[in-house]
Design an enzyme around this catalytic site. Structure first.
Site, PDB file in Angstrom:
ATOM      1  CB  SER A 182      22.248  26.173  34.260  1.00  0.00           C
ATOM      2  OG  SER A 182      22.907  27.362  33.893  1.00  0.00           O
TER       3      SER A 182
ATOM      4  CE  LYS B  49      20.038  29.755  32.040  1.00  0.00           C
ATOM      5  NZ  LYS B  49      20.265  28.620  32.951  1.00  0.00           N
TER       6      LYS B  49
END
Length: 199
Positions: free
Chosen positions: A29, A96
């Site tokens: 990701s 993230k």
């Protein structure tokens, strides 16, 4: 000898508990910056100084993941040992990028397909080649004490966009931040600092 080993374990535990830790990257990701299997150093001293553009590690329990853990105690102990040694990822810990901080108005997408923050186009050179800024539209005002987080590989990331309809609306509490990733340490041929983009 035993006391020296115990002292080393204690010092290591204190350092990793309060100053620095190593985290295993469990997914794609955050590509191309971080790939599955990478290890990053995280400074826990920066947990209270989160800025837009930072790559952060956070506890996703209660937001990205349920708080309950269905695994048995031996399974949790083995998994914990692997995580502590940096050999495995944690099912409730995520990495993230911070896109919006408290007070920001984050929106997707502008006429040219970019994200905007407070009405200004967000330059995102870190996005995975070939990915759009987002294929999910959103228009969010980030409350104080919360963060809007996205993965760099937008087409392969479960992030704040994925939780728009859930309680909390995909916003992560600042007190869930474990620290800021500042150094890629493994593999050695790609090791180097993880820069903080300027606002």
């Amino acid at each position: 000898m035993f006391s020296a080993v115990m002292l080393a374990v204690l010092v290591t535990g204190l350092v990793r508990g309060f100053l620095l830790d190593v985290y295993f990257i469990p997914s794609e990701s955050m590509e191309p910056l971080l790939t599955e299997g990478d290890r990053v150093l995280v400074t826990k001293l920066a947990a209270s100084d989160v800025r837009r553009g930072d790559v952060v590690v956070f506890d996703g329990r209660g937001s990205f993941d349920p708080i309950t853990d269905p695994r048995s105690l031996p399974e949790r102990v083995l998994a914990g040992a692997g995580q502590w040694l940096g050999l495995a990822g944690n099912d409730t810990t995520y990495v993230k990028r911070v896109i919006g901080v408290g007070g920001d108005h984050v929106r997707c997408c502008s006429a040219d397909g970019s994200l905007t923050v407070n009405g200004h186009t967000l330059r995102e050179p870190y996005i995975h080649p070939g990915d759009d800024a987002s294929t999910t539209s959103f228009d969010v005002v980030v409350p104080e004490g919360r963060l809007w987080l996205l993965g760099d590989h937008r087409s392969a990331s479960t992030d704040s966009r994925s939780l728009l309809g859930a309680p909390g609306g995909g916003l992560i509490a600042e007190d869930r931040i474990i620290g800021r990733a500042f150094q890629l340490v493994w593999p050695l041929d790609r090791s180097g600092p993880i820069d903080r983009p300027s606002d």
